[in-house]
Design an enzyme around this catalytic site. Structure first.
Site, short mmCIF file in Angstrom:
data_model
loop_
_atom_site.label_atom_id
_atom_site.label_comp_id
_atom_site.label_asym_id
_atom_site.label_seq_id
_atom_site.Cartn_x
_atom_site.Cartn_y
_atom_site.Cartn_z
N LYS A 11 -183.93 31.06 66.25
CA LYS A 11 -183.88 32.53 66.12
C LYS A 11 -183.59 32.98 64.68
CE LYS A 11 -182.51 33.20 70.95
NZ LYS A 11 -181.58 33.91 71.87
N TYR A 51 -189.48 39.26 75.98
CA TYR A 51 -188.21 39.47 76.70
C TYR A 51 -188.33 40.51 77.82
CZ TYR A 51 -185.61 36.42 73.55
OH TYR A 51 -185.13 35.32 72.87
N PHE A 59 -178.64 45.17 76.81
CA PHE A 59 -178.80 44.65 75.45
C PHE A 59 -180.27 44.48 75.04
CE2 PHE A 59 -178.04 41.00 78.29
CZ PHE A 59 -179.17 40.24 78.05
N ARG A 87 -181.44 22.66 77.79
CA ARG A 87 -180.35 23.62 78.03
C ARG A 87 -179.00 22.95 77.78
NH1 ARG A 87 -181.69 29.13 78.82
NH2 ARG A 87 -179.80 29.32 80.06
N THR A 93 -174.99 30.40 76.63
CA THR A 93 -175.51 31.58 75.90
C THR A 93 -174.49 32.10 74.89
OG1 THR A 93 -176.66 32.17 77.95
CG2 THR A 93 -176.52 33.88 76.24
N ARG A 104 -175.74 25.61 69.91
CA ARG A 104 -175.14 26.95 69.79
C ARG A 104 -173.69 26.86 69.32
NH1 ARG A 104 -178.08 29.49 75.16
NH2 ARG A 104 -179.79 30.54 74.07
N ASN A 114 -177.58 33.76 68.79
CA ASN A 114 -177.11 32.46 69.29
C ASN A 114 -178.04 31.30 68.93
OD1 ASN A 114 -179.10 33.09 71.08
ND2 ASN A 114 -177.84 33.02 72.91
N HIS A 117 -183.44 29.68 71.36
CA HIS A 117 -183.87 30.00 72.73
C HIS A 117 -184.23 28.69 73.41
CE1 HIS A 117 -186.11 31.87 76.03
NE2 HIS A 117 -187.03 30.94 75.82
N GLU A 128 -193.98 30.80 78.36
CA GLU A 128 -193.54 31.03 76.98
C GLU A 128 -194.36 30.20 75.98
OE1 GLU A 128 -189.03 32.16 78.47
OE2 GLU A 128 -189.33 30.30 77.38
P1 GDP Z 1 -180.21 32.35 77.51
O1 GDP Z 1 -181.15 31.92 78.62
O2 GDP Z 1 -179.02 31.42 77.37
O3 GDP Z 1 -180.92 32.59 76.20
O4 GDP Z 1 -179.56 33.75 77.96
P2 GDP Z 1 -180.19 35.04 78.69
O5 GDP Z 1 -181.55 34.73 79.25
O6 GDP Z 1 -179.14 35.56 79.61
O7 GDP Z 1 -180.34 36.11 77.51
C1 GDP Z 1 -181.42 36.08 76.60
C2 GDP Z 1 -180.89 36.34 75.21
O8 GDP Z 1 -180.36 37.67 75.16
C3 GDP Z 1 -179.71 35.47 74.78
O9 GDP Z 1 -180.10 34.19 74.30
C4 GDP Z 1 -179.06 36.31 73.70
O10 GDP Z 1 -179.77 36.23 72.45
C5 GDP Z 1 -179.23 37.71 74.28
N1 GDP Z 1 -178.05 38.12 75.07
C6 GDP Z 1 -177.61 37.61 76.26
N2 GDP Z 1 -176.50 38.24 76.70
C7 GDP Z 1 -176.23 39.20 75.78
C8 GDP Z 1 -175.24 40.21 75.66
O11 GDP Z 1 -174.34 40.34 76.53
N3 GDP Z 1 -175.30 41.02 74.57
C9 GDP Z 1 -176.27 40.89 73.61
N4 GDP Z 1 -176.27 41.73 72.55
N5 GDP Z 1 -177.24 39.97 73.69
C10 GDP Z 1 -177.23 39.13 74.74
#
Ligand code: GDP
Length: 139
Positions: A11, A51, A59, A87, A93, A104, A114, A117, A128
């Protein structure tokens, strides 16, 4: 059924902080083979589409802004049980909850910024990967 491919992005935060090399090194050291790779900069339209599943989450707007804030590295990776193994390698996350030694834990700066992805299912890994790469770009 587990397949042997997953999709990742390094990222904008990790690219800007100079971690491309270290992250790729961790990925390869963990036994992943790079099947496809590109250095690119997402437009708002592309990031919004990528996304789309998070559209209803609070968010979403911030995430799209962040993902378009600088270039990213996109890649398709191969390893047995790739989605689950990747993962594990990247960690939770929220980097404050990511296990010691995970990507991470080492390179992320916040729950949003973070570092990487990683696809969350075989189905999404295929979607994807197809979003970024043509058949000619896979080796
Ligand atoms: P991942 O599968 O671990 O990437 O997590 P998710 O699918 O839940 O979220 C997608 C992406 O959204 C994450 O990798 C973060 O970059 C972002 N994200 C997730 N949760 C939050 C949050 O609570 N706040 C913000 N600002 N970004 C978030």
């Amino acid at each position: 059924m587990a397949t042997n491919r997953t999709f990742t992005m390094i990222k904008p935060d990790a690219v800007a902080n100079g971690h491309i090399g270290a992250i790729l090194n961790d990925i390869i050291a963990a036994g992943f083979k790079v099947v496809a790779m590109k250095y690119t900069h997402l437009t708002e339209k592309n990031a919004g589409a990528f996304y789309e599943v998070h559209k209803e989450r609070p968010f979403y707007g911030d995430l799209v802004q962040f993902m378009t804030s600088g270039p990213i590295v996109a890649a398709i990776l191969e390893k047995d049980n790739a989605v689950e193994e990747f993962r594990k390698l990247i960690g939770a996350t929220d980097p404050t909850k990511a296990e010691e030694g995970t990507i991470r834990n080492k390179y992320a700066t916040s729950i949003e910024a973070n570092a990487v992805h990683g696809s969350d299912s075989d189905e999404n890994a295929a979607i994807e990967g197809n979003f970024f790469f043509s058949a000619l770009e896979r080796h």
